[in-house]
Design a protein around this motif. Sequence first.
Motif, PDB file in Angstrom:
ATOM      1  N   ASP A   1      -6.770  -9.539   1.423  1.00  0.00           N
ATOM      2  CA  ASP A   1      -7.398  -8.280   1.826  1.00  0.00           C
ATOM      3  C   ASP A   1      -8.330  -7.785   0.730  1.00  0.00           C
ATOM      4  OD1 ASP A   1      -7.825  -6.220   3.703  1.00  0.00           O
ATOM      5  OD2 ASP A   1      -6.477  -4.885   2.607  1.00  0.00           O
TER       6      ASP A   1
ATOM      7  N   HIS B   1     -10.669  -4.181  -0.382  1.00  0.00           N
ATOM      8  CA  HIS B   1     -11.157  -2.827  -0.142  1.00  0.00           C
ATOM      9  C   HIS B   1     -12.201  -2.465  -1.190  1.00  0.00           C
ATOM     10  CE1 HIS B   1      -8.829  -1.290   3.265  1.00  0.00           C
ATOM     11  NE2 HIS B   1      -7.918  -2.162   2.884  1.00  0.00           N
TER      12      HIS B   1
ATOM     13  N   HIS C   1      -1.463  -4.527   2.126  1.00  0.00           N
ATOM     14  CA  HIS C   1      -2.065  -5.106   3.334  1.00  0.00           C
ATOM     15  C   HIS C   1      -1.981  -6.636   3.288  1.00  0.00           C
ATOM     16  CE1 HIS C   1      -4.706  -1.267   4.032  1.00  0.00           C
ATOM     17  NE2 HIS C   1      -3.407  -1.040   4.054  1.00  0.00           N
TER      18      HIS C   1
HETATM   19 MG    MG Z   1      -6.802  -3.538   4.212  1.00  0.00          MG
END
Ligand code: MG
Length: 271
Positions: free
Chosen positions: A122, A124, A156
């Motif tokens: 993941d 961000h 995540h």
């Molecule tokens: Mg995420």
Amino acid sequence: ARLISDCIAALNRHEGALAALAMTDTVRRGQDGMAGETIPRDGLWRAQTPQAFRFNAILAAHRQAAGADYTDEVTVAAAAGMEVALVEGDEDNFKITNAADIDRAERMLMQGGEMRTGMGYDVHRFGPGDHVWLCGVQIPHEAGLVGHSDADAGLHALTDAILGALGAGDIGQHFPPSDPQWKGAASDMFLAHAAGLASKAGATISNVDVTLILESPKISPHTEKMRARISDILGIAKERVSIKATTTEKLGFTGRREGVAAQAIATLRFR
Ligand code: MG
């Protein structure tokens, strides 16, 4: 299941049922550290659990026995004059009393079963803010992370790893970003959901390993707290949770401090 069913079946004909094993060892009564007399083992049984009764009958027996010092319910029942049948017990159905018993139980649980692994990834982006959430821990920072939820890339990736091992899709399928109810959501909820699915599937989480990829903030002061948080959410020992962090030597989007990436792997044991 066999033991419990047998005990319940015995209640059709008796007031109580006791899972027990016939004594196969020679039994001696020790005396001052010496092997004293041999006790004939004929007719001797080792009491186990379950011990089955009809509720009203055992409740009445307990009320009658109040204050007496009994070591199990069959003794309580017998004191009340109930007759209790013996049901063939099971050596694997042993009592956990000492540390060595826990080792034995763990060895037994480790046998058989199938291991499956899943991985997650993941990213961000950094944006305005004064803190980030990573692996369930809030860290003060000169920027925040942008996302629909709390943008915890670590949790995540880990959630996706567990979903991966379960063959259960990805986090976006379970918690669609289009759904307003997940806006600003704390990501421990996503991870707890994945852990719940694992448990429903009859799987135990053997270990998880997360790598955070970022230049800053510095992760090492927080890794112990992250491990504790994840061990809490997943309900597994902290020793089974690993958190690592690396930079990318100022290369790429993480190197330019545009965002953070996280990788995770989870190993699940299915029975
Ligand atoms: Mg995420």
